[in-house]
Design a protein around this motif. Structure first.
Motif, PDB file in Angstrom:
ATOM      1  N   LEU A  25       0.681  -1.056   0.010  1.00 47.87           N
ATOM      2  CA  LEU A  25       0.015  -0.010  -0.033  1.00 47.87           C
ATOM      3  C   LEU A  25       1.118   1.244  -0.125  1.00 47.87           C
ATOM      4  O   LEU A  25       1.982   1.346   0.659  1.00 47.87           O
ATOM      5  N   THR A  26       0.392   2.451  -0.719  1.00 50.43           N
ATOM      6  CA  THR A  26       1.098   3.585  -0.437  1.00 50.43           C
ATOM      7  C   THR A  26       0.038   4.602   0.053  1.00 50.43           C
ATOM      8  O   THR A  26      -1.197   4.605  -0.456  1.00 50.43           O
ATOM      9  N   ILE A  27       0.089   5.398   0.850  1.00 48.00           N
ATOM     10  CA  ILE A  27      -0.768   6.214   1.699  1.00 48.00           C
ATOM     11  C   ILE A  27       0.051   7.697   1.748  1.00 48.00           C
ATOM     12  O   ILE A  27       1.170   7.884   2.074  1.00 48.00           O
ATOM     13  N   ILE A  28      -0.653   8.534   1.070  1.00 46.50           N
ATOM     14  CA  ILE A  28      -0.153   9.882   1.113  1.00 46.50           C
ATOM     15  C   ILE A  28      -1.126  10.707   1.865  1.00 46.50           C
ATOM     16  O   ILE A  28      -2.216  10.970   1.562  1.00 46.50           O
ATOM     17  N   ILE A  29      -0.540  11.529   2.698  1.00 46.87           N
ATOM     18  CA  ILE A  29      -1.307  12.583   3.504  1.00 46.87           C
ATOM     19  C   ILE A  29      -0.905  13.745   2.899  1.00 46.87           C
ATOM     20  O   ILE A  29       0.212  14.278   3.243  1.00 46.87           O
ATOM     21  N   HIS A  30      -1.629  14.427   2.476  1.00 47.04           N
ATOM     22  CA  HIS A  30      -1.583  15.780   1.890  1.00 47.04           C
ATOM     23  C   HIS A  30      -1.720  16.730   3.005  1.00 47.04           C
ATOM     24  O   HIS A  30      -2.174  16.900   4.124  1.00 47.04           O
TER      25      HIS A  30
END
Length: 164
Positions: A25-30
């Motif tokens: 998984l890749t999680i990006i928190i903007h």
């Protein structure tokens, strides 16, 4: 689980996650608060699925995953619970002394320690019956407790001096 954190200047943070089973998984928190979650099929470089969530949605999902809404019982604990738990379906005979009485009037829990958690009547289920629910002839009662409590309920249902 392996988690790698990377700064994304002007965007936020990226977390590359590989589970113990090898899922990625890749999680990006903007910086704006929204999140993007990408799921990668095994061996693929491009994500198969993507989900975008607002900050409040992501926080609720985090609480769910963290167990704030539900804590599963571990298998070892379930073995102990099931070894002590008895669930029986008992039919109300036509001569039962409980016919016409409410669960409250019959003082089922007080007298036996068991609980009636459902009633089947004329092909319809009454889950979690209200204490004012009256027991009728030919009801099938779902009773839960330990073995002794359920046994006492069976005795109460049949009445004094009756064997089933």
């Amino acid at each position: 689980m392996d988690v790698r954190e990377h700064d994304l200047p002007g965007v936020g943070k990226k977390f590359a996650v590989t589970t113990n089973d090898g899922d990625r998984l890749t999680i990006i928190i903007h910086n704006s608060g929204h999140r993007e979650i990408y799921f990668f099929e095994r061996g693929e470089d491009y994500p198969a699925y993507a989900v975008r969530m607002e900050d409040s949605e992501a926080r609720k999902l985090g609480a769910i995953l963290g167990g704030a809404f539900f804590q599963p019982v571990m298998a070892e604990s379930m073995d102990v619970v099931f070894s002590q738990l008895s669930v029986e379906w008992m039919k109300t005979g036509s001569s039962s002394p409980l016919i016409g009485k409410s669960l409250l009037e019959a003082r089922v829990r007080e007298r036996t320690g068991a609980s009636v958690i459902a009633i089947l009547r004329s092909g319809k289920a009454i889950p979690n019956p209200h204490p004012e629910e009256r027991i009728a002839a030919d009801d099938t009662l779902m009773v839960v407790g330990d073995r002794e409590q359920v046994g006492r309920f069976g005795d109460l249902l049949r009445g004094p001096g009756r064997d089933g």
